[in-house]
Design a protein around this motif. Sequence first.
Motif, PDB file in Angstrom:
ATOM      1  N   THR B 101       0.799  -1.227   0.000  1.00 56.56           N
ATOM      2  CA  THR B 101       0.000   0.000   0.000  1.00 56.56           C
ATOM      3  C   THR B 101       0.833   1.278   0.000  1.00 56.56           C
ATOM      4  O   THR B 101       0.356   2.333  -0.410  1.00 56.56           O
ATOM      5  CB  THR B 101      -0.885   0.045   1.254  1.00 56.56           C
ATOM      6  OG1 THR B 101      -0.063  -0.208   2.382  1.00 56.56           O
ATOM      7  CG2 THR B 101      -1.967  -1.006   1.185  1.00 56.56           C
ATOM      8  N   LEU B 102       2.076   1.183   0.486  1.00 60.42           N
ATOM      9  CA  LEU B 102       2.866   2.395   0.711  1.00 60.42           C
ATOM     10  C   LEU B 102       2.994   3.250  -0.546  1.00 60.42           C
ATOM     11  O   LEU B 102       2.771   4.459  -0.521  1.00 60.42           O
ATOM     12  CB  LEU B 102       4.257   2.001   1.238  1.00 60.42           C
ATOM     13  CG  LEU B 102       5.110   3.154   1.749  1.00 60.42           C
ATOM     14  CD1 LEU B 102       4.431   3.812   2.937  1.00 60.42           C
ATOM     15  CD2 LEU B 102       6.489   2.679   2.151  1.00 60.42           C
ATOM     16  N   LEU B 103       3.310   2.573  -1.646  1.00 61.23           N
ATOM     17  CA  LEU B 103       3.572   3.321  -2.863  1.00 61.23           C
ATOM     18  C   LEU B 103       2.334   4.086  -3.324  1.00 61.23           C
ATOM     19  O   LEU B 103       2.432   5.226  -3.776  1.00 61.23           O
ATOM     20  CB  LEU B 103       4.045   2.357  -3.957  1.00 61.23           C
ATOM     21  CG  LEU B 103       4.861   3.015  -5.060  1.00 61.23           C
ATOM     22  CD1 LEU B 103       6.101   3.668  -4.491  1.00 61.23           C
ATOM     23  CD2 LEU B 103       5.246   1.987  -6.119  1.00 61.23           C
ATOM     24  N   GLY B 266       1.299   8.093   6.903  1.00 57.87           N
ATOM     25  CA  GLY B 266       0.098   7.631   7.578  1.00 57.87           C
ATOM     26  C   GLY B 266      -1.103   7.634   6.654  1.00 57.87           C
ATOM     27  O   GLY B 266      -2.177   7.166   7.013  1.00 57.87           O
ATOM     28  N   GLY B 267      -0.919   8.160   5.465  1.00 57.77           N
ATOM     29  CA  GLY B 267      -2.020   8.205   4.500  1.00 57.77           C
ATOM     30  C   GLY B 267      -3.076   9.203   4.902  1.00 57.77           C
ATOM     31  O   GLY B 267      -2.937   9.908   5.902  1.00 57.77           O
ATOM     32  N   THR B 268      -4.107   9.312   4.122  1.00 57.77           N
ATOM     33  CA  THR B 268      -5.214  10.185   4.469  1.00 57.77           C
ATOM     34  C   THR B 268      -6.439   9.309   4.568  1.00 57.77           C
ATOM     35  O   THR B 268      -6.979   8.866   3.564  1.00 57.77           O
ATOM     36  CB  THR B 268      -5.416  11.256   3.410  1.00 57.77           C
ATOM     37  OG1 THR B 268      -5.457  10.597   2.153  1.00 57.77           O
ATOM     38  CG2 THR B 268      -4.316  12.262   3.407  1.00 57.77           C
ATOM     39  N   GLU B 272      -8.924   8.153   1.373  1.00 61.31           N
ATOM     40  CA  GLU B 272      -8.768   6.775   0.930  1.00 61.31           C
ATOM     41  C   GLU B 272     -10.010   5.946   1.213  1.00 61.31           C
ATOM     42  O   GLU B 272     -10.328   5.038   0.448  1.00 61.31           O
ATOM     43  CB  GLU B 272      -7.512   6.160   1.564  1.00 61.31           C
ATOM     44  CG  GLU B 272      -6.256   6.805   1.003  1.00 61.31           C
ATOM     45  CD  GLU B 272      -4.975   6.281   1.618  1.00 61.31           C
ATOM     46  OE1 GLU B 272      -5.034   5.267   2.327  1.00 61.31           O
ATOM     47  OE2 GLU B 272      -3.926   6.901   1.373  1.00 61.31           O
ATOM     48  N   SER B 273     -10.714   6.269   2.288  1.00 60.32           N
ATOM     49  CA  SER B 273     -11.914   5.475   2.505  1.00 60.32           C
ATOM     50  C   SER B 273     -13.060   5.935   1.618  1.00 60.32           C
ATOM     51  O   SER B 273     -13.837   5.115   1.153  1.00 60.32           O
ATOM     52  CB  SER B 273     -12.309   5.432   3.979  1.00 60.32           C
ATOM     53  OG  SER B 273     -12.127   6.676   4.561  1.00 60.32           O
ATOM     54  N   VAL B 274     -13.170   7.259   1.358  1.00 63.82           N
ATOM     55  CA  VAL B 274     -14.242   7.713   0.478  1.00 63.82           C
ATOM     56  C   VAL B 274     -14.050   7.130  -0.925  1.00 63.82           C
ATOM     57  O   VAL B 274     -14.999   6.641  -1.555  1.00 63.82           O
ATOM     58  CB  VAL B 274     -14.292   9.254   0.420  1.00 63.82           C
ATOM     59  CG1 VAL B 274     -15.225   9.708  -0.691  1.00 63.82           C
ATOM     60  CG2 VAL B 274     -14.747   9.819   1.737  1.00 63.82           C
ATOM     61  N   PHE B 275     -12.802   7.147  -1.401  1.00 60.51           N
ATOM     62  CA  PHE B 275     -12.554   6.664  -2.756  1.00 60.51           C
ATOM     63  C   PHE B 275     -12.146   5.194  -2.785  1.00 60.51           C
ATOM     64  O   PHE B 275     -11.783   4.685  -3.843  1.00 60.51           O
ATOM     65  CB  PHE B 275     -11.461   7.514  -3.417  1.00 60.51           C
ATOM     66  CG  PHE B 275     -11.906   8.905  -3.713  1.00 60.51           C
ATOM     67  CD1 PHE B 275     -12.629   9.182  -4.874  1.00 60.51           C
ATOM     68  CD2 PHE B 275     -11.632   9.938  -2.848  1.00 60.51           C
ATOM     69  CE1 PHE B 275     -13.043  10.463  -5.138  1.00 60.51           C
ATOM     70  CE2 PHE B 275     -12.053  11.221  -3.114  1.00 60.51           C
ATOM     71  CZ  PHE B 275     -12.768  11.489  -4.263  1.00 60.51           C
ATOM     72  N   PRO B 278      -6.458   2.058  -2.340  1.00 63.00           N
ATOM     73  CA  PRO B 278      -5.677   1.053  -1.617  1.00 63.00           C
ATOM     74  C   PRO B 278      -4.420   1.616  -0.963  1.00 63.00           C
ATOM     75  O   PRO B 278      -3.318   1.137  -1.228  1.00 63.00           O
ATOM     76  CB  PRO B 278      -5.315   0.048  -2.712  1.00 63.00           C
ATOM     77  CG  PRO B 278      -5.253   0.871  -3.945  1.00 63.00           C
ATOM     78  CD  PRO B 278      -6.275   1.940  -3.803  1.00 63.00           C
ATOM     79  N   GLY B 279      -4.549   2.604  -0.097  1.00 62.75           N
ATOM     80  CA  GLY B 279      -3.371   3.235   0.501  1.00 62.75           C
ATOM     81  C   GLY B 279      -3.250   2.937   1.984  1.00 62.75           C
ATOM     82  O   GLY B 279      -4.022   2.156   2.549  1.00 62.75           O
TER      83      GLY B 279
END
Lengths: 659, 331
Positions: B101-103, B266-268, B272-275, B278-279
């Motif tokens: 997921t990092l990338l 830490g991602g957003t 990421e959940s709305v869209f 895969p982060g």
Amino acid sequence: MNLFQPEPRGAHTPRPTLRSDEPQGEVEKGSMALLEVENLSVTYAPRDAPVTRAVQDVSFRIREGEFVGLLGESGCGKSTLGNGILRLLSPPARISGGRVVLDGVDLTGADEERLRGLRWTNLSTVFQSSMNSLNPVLRIEAQFAETFAAHRVGEEVGARVVELLRMVSLDPGVLRAYPHELSGGMRQRVALALALALRPRLVLLDEPTTGLDVVVQRNILDRLATLRHELGFAVLFISHDLGTVLEMADRVMVMYAGEIVEDRPAPDLVREAQHPYTRGLLGSYADPRSAEVRVSYIPGRPPDLSVEQPGCRFTPRCPYAEDACGQRRPELRPDDGGLVRCLVAQDGRLPRTPAGAGPGLPVFVGFPAAAGLDRSADPPPEQAVGDPVLLVDDVTKRYTTRRGLRTTSVDAVRGVSLALRPGRVTALVGQSGSGKTTIARLVTGVERPTSGQVRFTAADSTTEVRVDRLRGRALRDYRRHVQMIFQDPFSALNPTRTVGYALSRPLVNYHGLRGPAVRERAAELLESVGLAPAGQFLDKLPHQLSGGQRQRVVTARALAPEPEILIADEPVSMLDVSIRAEILELLGKLVRTRRLAMLYITHDLLSARLLADEVLVLNHGDLVEQGPTLEVVGAARDDYTRLLLDSIPNPFSAARRPG
Amino acid sequence: MLYFVRRFAFFVATLWAAVTLNFLIPRLQPGDPAEAIVSRLAGRNEAIDPAQVRAVRIMLGAPDGSLLEQYVQYLGAVARGDFGVSYSYFPYSVTHMIGQTLLWTVILVGVTQVISFVVGTLLGTWAAYRRNSRVDSIITLGSTFLGTLPFFWLALLLIYVFAITLRWFPERGGYGGGSTPGWSWLFVSDAIQHSVLPATALLITGPIGWIIGMRNNMVQSLGEDHARLALARGLPRRRIALTYGARLAILPNVTGFAIALGGILGGTVLVESVFNYPGMGRLLLEAVSNRDFPLMQAIFLFTTIGVLVANFLADVLYGVLDPRVRRAEST
């Protein structure tokens, strides 16, 4: 019109004037004026406040090579006028009328690009605070380089910069430095060198030495006088410091409430000022070395410029005011080789200044002659000298900084002893960095001495308290006995709290007062510092008070816990000259009527002379001289004390006047 | 030079503290995760079989030995990048899941953050340069208005308009069901297609803070004495705006930007959940909802390290940009 040349002038040759439209001057008829200010008015029009006319209808001229002083107190519009001439006003301030003509070119009408070319080549400036007037992220050399580059000076810049620095007695090494790496005095020299970089014909100096130590100020002023003679530029010197202006300037203009009220050659002004305000200002100055020192102050405060008022603006504070003064606005009219804006003076009905009050010192009899400050008439009351409340015994304070394995230590104070006695004022005199403030911190218990003792004995007890060993609760109890009056009355009060609240804190904390008793006591305190009727001040916020009133509130707050020792750290240095004596008088009265012991910290020998019984001179942490005020100031034995005394600008002696 | 050495020493010390805290905190928590798992599997009222607990421990690789031994082991594992097995994606390791997921996150959030900062700083500078003009009003009012819109609402609006109504872009995911991840043109263009909407959402709100900050700082520094003196010295307006305004105004923003960059790892979570992207943000959300402690711990550690590295770089950059800091630290 004169053709402006952006190219640098090599040798300093006077340019031919091709002007034909030059208005004929009334004062300096025939002689060529370099700067002409005609009926200049500046207004501040903020969105949420009434329009203020900060500068009104000001006209004057400066001849080629002339050194003109502009003297005035805070808020009189002198800096606004300076910024108007430099076209540096930014909204909400704007020029609302009149023009500024420099060497035949109308600056007020010039567009930005034309103005940019004129700037610095003809008219340069030095601001008060060179701390902020240099770009903190650029090296000094870059700031010189950009100045030359902006005016397309390419050749031999390096040599010229070194030459400029030499002129202000600086080493070329400073070029590699950033502004924060230089001392205040060095930065101000850099600013001066920068101002002279393009050989301007007029340099506008706005409080150039305010905030610097006397000795540093003396060096810079001497340098300035020499350079002016070598290079022949004209100067408009704006300052509130009477001593400096009168010493340096050929001609002095005095500004009050947005208007020029008097304009006269400096020696004439010293000898025989015609405007009552000027006389008042002169009365607030005295030579601390003379056997008898008397100063006066001007009660009241300057008018609110957002309110249109008929008549002379000085009327409410003027001791000579007549009925007509309140109705008819006086014009600035020629009189005895100068100009004055005063109906009484113009009619020749102003009393001549009484001679013989001091060596060439005008005493303004109309103002309350500060009786309590007339130290000559005050024989040392030997019997009144009590036992010391506080003894500082052979105290040394060493600050050690550790960096890696190396440690460096600085002795802020070395082996200093002093005693504070009830009803007596002890002055600590010295330049910044001399250790004055460290001693204050040792006395309040904020810092502990590295060696030596600080001992306190309350008046109603015989037990001695070792201040240097106090901790926690005991220290808090001790602080009740020692209170501070700070230098800056503007930041010493919480801007969001009323005066009543500020005074209530110590009453609640130290005396445990509650309810209406607090307000009652606060009111008493205000009356005791001369803010009467107190009810009018209790609910005011600090910004609604003048500087002098704020300093009175700060004093009242210091008195609230009924301390035995007051530490006053430069209490008048940020106040206007005309009211300083008023605050000093208050402090002197409080000390003597309430039997307080005061430690008065200052760099100003005049105020020390007026207030203190005893003077201690500090130099780099060492006590170099100590004794009764009159002895120390009148017959200084130490070289450093003499240097301090000699550095004070003295408008009353012609000895230092160059040329 | 001393300044930079100092900052680096500070960085190493904080990093060590963060790693150690990450080791200690779970061990200070009461309860045994293995027992918790077994009891959840078995249902609330059933007795716990010690054999099951042992089995779970072995499966998860629960630590043994003294605290100090565990600590040494842990440090070694962290250095090797071994964070154990993920509970929720068993039998995949935590490292594998993060690698997956990092990338995605770094590219999506990293690129939009950089663009936001650059655009925001430029717009802020422009607004301050033309302060009180129409340009200034449009920029300031416009960004304040956009800033008041709830982010998820904006994201949903984008999905509704561009994905559902206009069908220009896919509505969810990082790539289409038909393509296999890899560095083929087909896959990359597909991934870009998918990233347009989340990136747009991030770019609409991203620059606002930088615009307002930059504009206000710059207006303030242009009001300072040194800017006024520069004007009096006849320097060109543009040079004053850049060297006396923007150059000083950007300083506080550099730190803010570095911290924002550090937070990328830490991602957003919201975007990421709305869209359904895969982060790292989505991974964290799943780890939290599945009580996947090893995964959570690793993500937290990653975030911490990211912020620390970014802070260190900000300090270094600040030292380069502002000579005053270097001096203040070394005396």
